[in-house]
Write a protein that holds these residues in place. Sequence first.
Motif, short mmCIF file in Angstrom:
data_model
loop_
_atom_site.label_atom_id
_atom_site.label_comp_id
_atom_site.label_asym_id
_atom_site.label_seq_id
_atom_site.Cartn_x
_atom_site.Cartn_y
_atom_site.Cartn_z
N THR A 49 -2.75 0.99 -0.96
CA THR A 49 -1.31 0.12 -0.66
C THR A 49 -1.30 0.96 0.72
OG1 THR A 49 -0.68 -0.72 -2.49
CG2 THR A 49 0.98 -0.63 -1.02
N VAL A 50 -0.70 0.12 1.81
CA VAL A 50 -0.23 0.80 3.08
C VAL A 50 0.77 -0.30 3.59
CG1 VAL A 50 -1.92 2.32 3.59
CG2 VAL A 50 -1.93 -0.03 4.43
N TYR A 103 4.19 4.28 5.64
CA TYR A 103 5.13 4.58 4.84
C TYR A 103 4.62 5.04 3.84
CZ TYR A 103 8.48 1.82 7.74
OH TYR A 103 9.11 1.24 8.68
N TYR A 104 3.47 5.02 3.39
CA TYR A 104 2.74 5.38 2.26
C TYR A 104 1.68 6.66 2.77
CZ TYR A 104 4.15 1.63 -0.63
OH TYR A 104 5.01 0.81 -1.31
N GLY A 105 1.32 7.69 2.08
CA GLY A 105 0.34 8.56 2.50
C GLY A 105 -1.02 8.21 2.12
N ALA A 130 -3.30 7.38 3.83
CA ALA A 130 -4.08 6.41 4.68
C ALA A 130 -4.92 6.57 5.70
CB ALA A 130 -2.61 5.66 5.35
N GLU A 131 -5.59 7.80 5.75
CA GLU A 131 -6.70 8.17 6.66
C GLU A 131 -7.74 7.29 6.86
OE1 GLU A 131 -10.23 11.43 7.33
OE2 GLU A 131 -8.83 11.68 5.56
N PHE A 132 -8.15 6.46 5.97
CA PHE A 132 -9.35 5.48 6.17
C PHE A 132 -8.79 4.12 6.07
CE2 PHE A 132 -11.21 9.26 3.62
CZ PHE A 132 -12.10 9.55 4.70
N ALA A 133 -7.65 4.13 5.54
CA ALA A 133 -7.02 2.54 5.95
C ALA A 133 -6.48 2.67 7.52
CB ALA A 133 -5.68 2.61 4.96
N ASP A 134 -6.27 3.51 8.15
CA ASP A 134 -5.88 3.42 9.44
C ASP A 134 -7.18 3.35 10.38
OD1 ASP A 134 -3.29 4.03 8.90
OD2 ASP A 134 -3.20 6.12 9.47
N MET A 186 -3.01 -6.15 3.36
CA MET A 186 -4.14 -6.59 2.38
C MET A 186 -5.17 -5.91 2.96
SD MET A 186 -3.62 -10.06 0.72
CE MET A 186 -3.93 -11.06 2.08
N LEU A 187 -5.66 -4.59 2.73
CA LEU A 187 -6.61 -3.75 3.54
C LEU A 187 -8.02 -4.50 3.26
CD1 LEU A 187 -5.63 -0.14 3.21
CD2 LEU A 187 -5.90 -1.33 5.28
N HIS A 188 -8.40 -4.83 2.35
CA HIS A 188 -9.70 -5.42 1.79
C HIS A 188 -9.72 -6.74 3.05
CE1 HIS A 188 -6.86 -7.62 -0.42
NE2 HIS A 188 -7.79 -8.73 -0.77
N ALA A 189 -8.83 -7.34 3.04
CA ALA A 189 -8.91 -8.70 4.06
C ALA A 189 -8.99 -7.99 5.51
CB ALA A 189 -7.70 -9.50 3.88
#
Length: 419
Positions: free
Chosen positions: A59-60, A68-70, A72-76, A268-271
């Motif tokens: 979740t980000v 707002y959430y930690g 998140a390195e790979f999400a970013d 929705m990071l997977h999307a």
Amino acid sequence: MPLPPHDYFAAGLDADPELAAAVNGELARQRDGIELIASENIVSACVLAAQGSVLTNKTVEGAAYARYYGGAEFADAVETLAIERAKKLFNCRFANVQPHSGSNANAGVFLGLLKLGDPILSMNVAAGGHISHGHPATLTGRDYRIAHYGVNRESERIDLDELRDLAQASRPRVIVAGGSAYPRAIDFAGLRAIADEVGAYLLVDMAHFAGLVATGLYPHPFPHAHVVTTTTYKSLRGARGGMVLWNDEALSSRINAGIFPGVQGSVMLHAVAGKAACLGEALRPDFRAYNEAVLANARALAAALANRGLRIVTSGTDMGLALVDLASTGVTGDVAARALEKAGLATNKNMIPFDPRPPEAPSGLRLSSNAGTTRGFGVPEFERIGDWIARIARNPSDMQAIQQARQEVLALCRAFPIY
């Protein structure tokens, strides 16, 4: 396309036989039937794997590198990859890849750029527009003052003179171009001139022709549009979701805030990963060849139907979508669509311009070459599809003809397998 890795595609479903049966049933339907619905396509194994990945667990909120959430390195990294690919593909300065859908993308832009009650001028759904552009049943239709333009009765194309008159009368803050059942190229320069005359933003929704825009086969909305929205499936062959694109940095904070926290929450990071995958595929040279085939196949399908006595709205198409008028057959679009589905041909009923019939039982069918082209069909295959459609649409109660077509459709699908 190679079979996706088993652990992504099936193994997890083994624990839920009822769900597995439904998913496997859908896989069989796609394998053994021909998809002609314009809002659908067939994604690659890479897109499937990305959307079924562990990014589902994360979740980000907020923009990449300002979350707002930690953790998140790979999400970013994933979201930035999607953004950079979108900017490169469509030659623009800014992109927001977070919208959950094309409708969310449109709603976020409206919220970011407008005040509640502001006027919008968009294409009427009855003429080929999309419901997210101001249909009274939607939030957009409720929250803003909507005026609609249509098409010329003779040509069934957008009449810029009429549109200019409507714009002068309604003084919109946004003019929306693009729709869900308008098969012709749009004069974006002409629309921008009208928008400038009345002090409006020009928003282009290119959901149904984004792939053609990316490959130079359809007029590019930029530099004429202030903002462009699109879905990432349909002609982009990718993840379900939306995007917003623009060039003016002064609009950035308003558009981004319109998406989050305006109309939706966490990403929705997977999307987004699925979007990054399909945008990467769209940057490859073979994507132009695919879109050239989409266009040739749509025109072949339209010609095949016209040669069998069915009228094509606007007498042709400039994209992967064609609209067929069934009025001469005495059969409504809903009846024809149900009969065609029995033969393994998935289509959707659709209103035609100035349709005397209601949306529930309209005079038309909307068809697309996108998915069939993805599985490898060419002009000969789409000419056969046109023959099946014409035969069944004229005689939707002829079960013998439907069953014969079903066997022929099945044989064709087996010759061009998916996954």
